[in-house]
Design a protein around this motif. Structure first.
Motif, PDB file in Angstrom:
ATOM      1  N   GLY A 548      -3.191 -13.827  12.836  1.00 56.15           N
ATOM      2  CA  GLY A 548      -2.114 -12.889  13.084  1.00 56.15           C
ATOM      3  C   GLY A 548      -2.405 -11.957  14.241  1.00 56.15           C
ATOM      4  N   LYS A 549      -1.612 -10.880  14.335  1.00 59.03           N
ATOM      5  CA  LYS A 549      -1.737  -9.960  15.448  1.00 59.03           C
ATOM      6  C   LYS A 549      -2.896  -8.987  15.268  1.00 59.03           C
ATOM      7  N   ARG A 550      -3.281  -8.714  14.033  1.00 60.09           N
ATOM      8  CA  ARG A 550      -4.302  -7.715  13.775  1.00 60.09           C
ATOM      9  C   ARG A 550      -5.720  -8.264  13.894  1.00 60.09           C
ATOM     10  N   VAL A 551      -5.951  -9.449  13.360  1.00 64.12           N
ATOM     11  CA  VAL A 551      -7.287 -10.038  13.335  1.00 64.12           C
ATOM     12  C   VAL A 551      -7.353 -11.154  14.372  1.00 64.12           C
ATOM     13  N   LYS A 552      -8.154 -10.954  15.394  1.00 68.18           N
ATOM     14  CA  LYS A 552      -8.283 -11.929  16.468  1.00 68.18           C
ATOM     15  C   LYS A 552      -9.714 -12.467  16.531  1.00 68.18           C
ATOM     16  N   ASP A 553      -9.809 -13.696  16.953  1.00 72.74           N
ATOM     17  CA  ASP A 553     -11.113 -14.323  17.184  1.00 72.74           C
ATOM     18  C   ASP A 553     -12.007 -14.240  15.952  1.00 72.74           C
ATOM     19  N   TYR A 554     -11.437 -14.476  14.780  1.00 71.12           N
ATOM     20  CA  TYR A 554     -12.252 -14.525  13.565  1.00 71.12           C
ATOM     21  C   TYR A 554     -13.220 -15.704  13.678  1.00 71.12           C
ATOM     22  N   ARG A 555     -14.487 -15.467  13.312  1.00 73.60           N
ATOM     23  CA  ARG A 555     -15.502 -16.514  13.464  1.00 73.60           C
ATOM     24  C   ARG A 555     -16.469 -16.490  12.276  1.00 73.60           C
ATOM     25  N   LEU A 556     -16.673 -17.652  11.713  1.00 73.79           N
ATOM     26  CA  LEU A 556     -17.643 -17.838  10.641  1.00 73.79           C
ATOM     27  C   LEU A 556     -18.602 -18.938  11.073  1.00 73.79           C
ATOM     28  N   ALA A 557     -19.896 -18.653  11.045  1.00 73.67           N
ATOM     29  CA  ALA A 557     -20.866 -19.627  11.557  1.00 73.67           C
ATOM     30  C   ALA A 557     -22.106 -19.659  10.684  1.00 73.67           C
ATOM     31  N   THR A 558     -22.701 -20.817  10.631  1.00 70.15           N
ATOM     32  CA  THR A 558     -24.002 -20.974   9.994  1.00 70.15           C
ATOM     33  C   THR A 558     -24.907 -21.729  10.953  1.00 70.15           C
ATOM     34  N   SER A 559     -26.170 -21.349  10.991  1.00 68.75           N
ATOM     35  CA  SER A 559     -27.104 -21.955  11.947  1.00 68.75           C
ATOM     36  C   SER A 559     -28.396 -22.340  11.238  1.00 68.75           C
ATOM     37  N   ALA A 560     -29.072 -23.311  11.809  1.00 72.52           N
ATOM     38  CA  ALA A 560     -30.353 -23.773  11.283  1.00 72.52           C
ATOM     39  C   ALA A 560     -31.272 -24.097  12.441  1.00 72.52           C
ATOM     40  N   SER A 561     -32.544 -23.809  12.259  1.00 71.41           N
ATOM     41  CA  SER A 561     -33.524 -24.152  13.297  1.00 71.41           C
ATOM     42  C   SER A 561     -34.800 -24.668  12.637  1.00 71.41           C
ATOM     43  N   TYR A 562     -35.369 -25.669  13.275  1.00 69.14           N
ATOM     44  CA  TYR A 562     -36.634 -26.251  12.804  1.00 69.14           C
ATOM     45  C   TYR A 562     -37.652 -26.172  13.934  1.00 69.14           C
ATOM     46  N   THR A 563     -38.781 -25.567  13.663  1.00 70.57           N
ATOM     47  CA  THR A 563     -39.871 -25.474  14.627  1.00 70.57           C
ATOM     48  C   THR A 563     -41.069 -26.228  14.077  1.00 70.57           C
ATOM     49  N   ALA A 564     -41.520 -27.220  14.819  1.00 75.62           N
ATOM     50  CA  ALA A 564     -42.605 -28.078  14.361  1.00 75.62           C
ATOM     51  C   ALA A 564     -43.952 -27.371  14.520  1.00 75.62           C
ATOM     52  N   ARG A 565     -44.941 -27.892  13.860  1.00 79.76           N
ATOM     53  CA  ARG A 565     -46.306 -27.407  14.051  1.00 79.76           C
ATOM     54  C   ARG A 565     -46.782 -27.826  15.435  1.00 79.76           C
ATOM     55  N   GLN A 566     -47.486 -26.935  16.107  1.00 81.56           N
ATOM     56  CA  GLN A 566     -48.012 -27.245  17.430  1.00 81.56           C
ATOM     57  C   GLN A 566     -49.357 -27.946  17.288  1.00 81.56           C
ATOM     58  N   TRP A 567     -49.376 -29.208  17.744  1.00 79.58           N
ATOM     59  CA  TRP A 567     -50.629 -29.978  17.690  1.00 79.58           C
ATOM     60  C   TRP A 567     -51.382 -29.911  19.013  1.00 79.58           C
ATOM     61  N   GLN A 568     -50.739 -29.389  20.058  1.00 81.91           N
ATOM     62  CA  GLN A 568     -51.410 -29.225  21.343  1.00 81.91           C
ATOM     63  C   GLN A 568     -52.062 -27.833  21.372  1.00 81.91           C
ATOM     64  N   LEU A 584     -32.696 -20.481   8.294  1.00 85.44           N
ATOM     65  CA  LEU A 584     -31.243 -20.494   8.222  1.00 85.44           C
ATOM     66  C   LEU A 584     -30.693 -19.127   8.634  1.00 85.44           C
ATOM     67  N   GLY A 585     -29.514 -19.131   9.212  1.00 83.71           N
ATOM     68  CA  GLY A 585     -28.841 -17.896   9.569  1.00 83.71           C
ATOM     69  C   GLY A 585     -27.352 -18.036   9.370  1.00 83.71           C
ATOM     70  N   THR A 586     -26.657 -16.918   9.352  1.00 83.59           N
ATOM     71  CA  THR A 586     -25.207 -16.954   9.199  1.00 83.59           C
ATOM     72  C   THR A 586     -24.593 -15.791   9.956  1.00 83.59           C
ATOM     73  N   GLU A 587     -23.294 -15.903  10.220  1.00 79.64           N
ATOM     74  CA  GLU A 587     -22.606 -14.868  10.981  1.00 79.64           C
ATOM     75  C   GLU A 587     -21.131 -14.840  10.598  1.00 79.64           C
ATOM     76  N   VAL A 588     -20.605 -13.636  10.473  1.00 78.99           N
ATOM     77  CA  VAL A 588     -19.177 -13.416  10.299  1.00 78.99           C
ATOM     78  C   VAL A 588     -18.770 -12.387  11.338  1.00 78.99           C
ATOM     79  N   SER A 589     -17.760 -12.701  12.138  1.00 72.99           N
ATOM     80  CA  SER A 589     -17.357 -11.760  13.183  1.00 72.99           C
ATOM     81  C   SER A 589     -15.864 -11.896  13.438  1.00 72.99           C
ATOM     82  N   GLY A 590     -15.336 -10.888  14.104  1.00 72.94           N
ATOM     83  CA  GLY A 590     -13.921 -10.889  14.450  1.00 72.94           C
ATOM     84  C   GLY A 590     -13.549  -9.620  15.179  1.00 72.94           C
TER      85      GLY A 590
END
Length: 639
Positions: A548-568, A584-590
């Protein structure tokens, strides 16, 4: 701009990590420096407002003195035009651009309110800009944030509080031929250093390396005690450019920067309030650039630059200076040529610098006596880059680049001698270290269909002659200030290689983002280089639309990241590299609309599962986990 809003008030390194190929080398909970293609510090230029940041770049223990809240855009530049900023850029430069002035008269700006749960962070900022007339305008900005001790999932990270403040004021004049701007930027930061990283004996040090929890855990507090560090950066600049009738452009720019830095150790006799390291670095940077009228499809730029830097150890520390009194003087010239065609583009760039280093320090002479040593060296460094872009179709392009660069050793690599409190290590330089040379080849492929889908893959190989690195010794050293690991700067031939993949796929209201990066590094003899970023894979799924006119660019997101063990890992690493981890992470914005004004609401959560982990790129990983779950709320009012 929207990405910057979602991380407003964060450290620069946190913001830059949103760019593919950029990682963070940390020093505990609240200090981070960006690294690109495995390189940072004096090998990576950070540019703001068209001029390189001139700070104490020889250490990885303090964050760059730049506030992203004042930025209009942040980008990772790999083009040959980065050579105008220095010969040591190794093919990449981080560029922080100021926002543009409003096109319409009236006051425009943004107010920021920030709160975070983990360290009980609170902050606020205000940025305003106004076009006073057709030609005149100004911009002003201020920001401050404070936080207490950070929390790992199972304990307090004692003495990791932080305070930051920044401000700037600039005046602009722009007409059809003349453009002038000038002003001041200021930045201050104070950060506590993890108390458990400063150990009193060899026995306690060895116990700390194997303990699951820090050997010192105190109750939460917002106070910052020794060991701690402070830095203040003052930056005055003036920039003028004139465009002639034939479109030839002449630019003259001057920058004065003063970087003040103190480190405070735990000292006996009530002397902890007296800094153990107290440095003032004053830098003058003057450049003249000429952009001639285009010759056919070719466009050029030619420049001259003079830089002088003076480092002074402020008396009264009662401790031998970690780095010496020194003066640096550089005279440089650079040239760029580029041609943009319908089927291909070419870019050529070259630079040459003559640098003089004058240093005065005390060292042990033959016979065991200490005496004054003076070093006076003249060294030539140069850089060259050739890039080619082939447009395979309107949607696909192939990029290649070959870049040569060279770098004079920074003061710590040559002259460091003593305890570096912020890193909780003993560092020793080597005056025999010479200029470092490298040759880098980059290849990238990009595919960008019209529906917003994009796919980018980029790889590089970089060979070094005389690569300078800090070699960690197997045994710690006990001093009157405690037991510390020992780092000695060495030089050897080395090879770096890496690949970055970045994918974005929009599906109606949804978007899938994914990226992966891998880095390989070896020095002569097949030994691993220190501080190599391990394999990391990130992905995110977001849903966005307007309600609608009041709420713009509503955004819901979830993120994931995997970092391996460093063998070097280098063979002298004090403890095994930490294991792989998944976050894990999450975000709600608007945005809420109120007439012509909008209120942006951004709620983010990182390390959502409160996972205990240690990161290989954290210099203090031997002593404690990284911070746990953190929920942050940002309110951005645009007017």
């Amino acid at each position: 701009g929207e990405q910057l809003d979602r991380s407003a008030g964060a450290h620069l390194a946190t913001v830059l990590e949103q760019l593919p190929g950029v990682r963070t080398l940390s020093n505990g909970a609240n200090v981070g420096r960006p690294i690109v293609d495995g390189l940072g510090g004096s090998r990576l230029q950070i540019v703001q407002g068209g001029a390189p940041l001139a700070s104490q770049d020889w250490g990885d223990e303090h964050a760059p003195e730049i506030d992203p809240f004042a930025a209009g855009s942040v980008q990772l530049a790999r083009a040959g035009a980065t050579l105008r900023y220095g010969a040591s850029t190794t093919g990449a430069t981080l560029v922080v651009d100021d926002p543009r002035l409003p096109t319409k008269r009236g006051l425009h700006g943004q107010a920021l309110g920030l709160a975070g749960s983990n360290a009980r962070l609170v902050g606020s900022g205000l940025s305003v800009a106004q076009r006073l007339s057709t030609c005149w305008g100004y911009r002003a900005q201020g920001f401050a944030v404070t936080s207490g001790d950070a929390h790992a999932p199972e304990y307090v990270l004692s003495n990791t509080g932080s305070r930051r403040a920044s401000g700037q004021a600039r005046v602009y004049y722009v007409d059809s031929s003349l453009s002038v701007n000038g002003g001041y930027r200021g930045y201050y930061q104070e950060q506590g250093i993890l108390r458990a990283a400063h150990i009193g004996s060899i026995t306690d040090f060895e116990r700390a390396l194997t303990a699951e929890r820090p050997i010192i855990i105190d109750p939460y507090t917002r106070s910052i005690d020794a060991p701690r560090q402070t830095s203040a950066h003052h930056w005055a600049s003036a920039d003028a450019s004139y465009r002639f009738a034939d479109q030839t452009k002449l630019r003259l720019a001057y920058n004065l920067q003063l970087n003040q830095r103190q480190e405070y150790d735990i000292r006996r006799g009530g002397r902890s309030a007296k800094p153990s390291l107290n440095l003032d670095l004053t830098t003058h940077d003057l450049r003249l650039e000429l952009s001639p009228q285009r010759s056919g499809k070719w466009r050029g730029l030619y420049g001259l630059q003079g830089v002088s830097a003076a480092n002074r150890n402020v008396a009264g520390t009662g401790v031998q200076p970690f780095v010496p009194y020194y003066n640096l003087g550089t005279i440089g010239a650079y040239a760029e040529q580029s041609r943009v065609g319908e089927e291909s583009s070419v870019e050529l760039a070259a630079r040459g610098d003559l640098r003089r280093t004058e240093a005065i320090y005390f060292a042990t002479q033959a016979g065991g006596e200490r005496g004054r040593v003076t070093v006076d060296r003249n060294e030539f460094v140069g850089a060259a880059s050739a890039g080619f872009v082939r447009y395979l179709s309107p949607k696909a392009r192939l990029r290649t680049r070959l870049a040569y660069s060279s770098r004079t050793p920074n003061p710590a690599e040559r002259f460091a001698n003593g305890v570096h409190h912020a890193l909780a290590v003993i560092e020793r330089g080597d005056t025999s270290i010479t200029v470092e040379h490298s040759l880098k080849a980059l290849v990238g492929f990009g595919l960008e269909p019209k529906n917003g889908t994009s796919f980018h893959v980029a790889g590089f190989v970089q060979g070094f002659r005389g690569f300078i690195y800090a070699q960690q010794l197997l045994e710690p050293e006990l001093t009157v200030r405690g037991a510390f690991p020992v780092l000695e700067y060495e030089q050897d031939d080395a090879l770096l290689a890496g690949v970055d993949i970045d994918v974005h796929v929009p599906i109606q209201y949804f978007q899938i983002d994914a990226e992966a990066s891998y880095l390989y590094g070896r020095r002569k003899g097949g030994l691993d280089l220190p501080d190599l970023a391990p394999l990391r894979v990130k992905s995110a799924l977001s849903y966005s639309r307007s309600l609608g006119k009041r709420v713009k660019d509503y955004r819901l997101a979830t993120s994931a990241s995997y970092t391996a063990r460093q063998w070097q890992v280098p063979p002298t690493l004090l403890a095994p590299a930490p294991g792989a981890y998944f976050l894990l992470g999450t975000e709600v914005s608007g945005h809420l609309a109120f007439g012509k004004q909008t209120l942006g609401v951004h709620l983010t959560a990182t390390n959502l599962l409160n996972t205990p982990y240690r990161d290989y790129l954290d210099r203090l990983r031997f002593y404690a986990d990284r911070p746990g779950r953190d929920v942050q709320l940002r309110l951005l009012y645009d007017f």
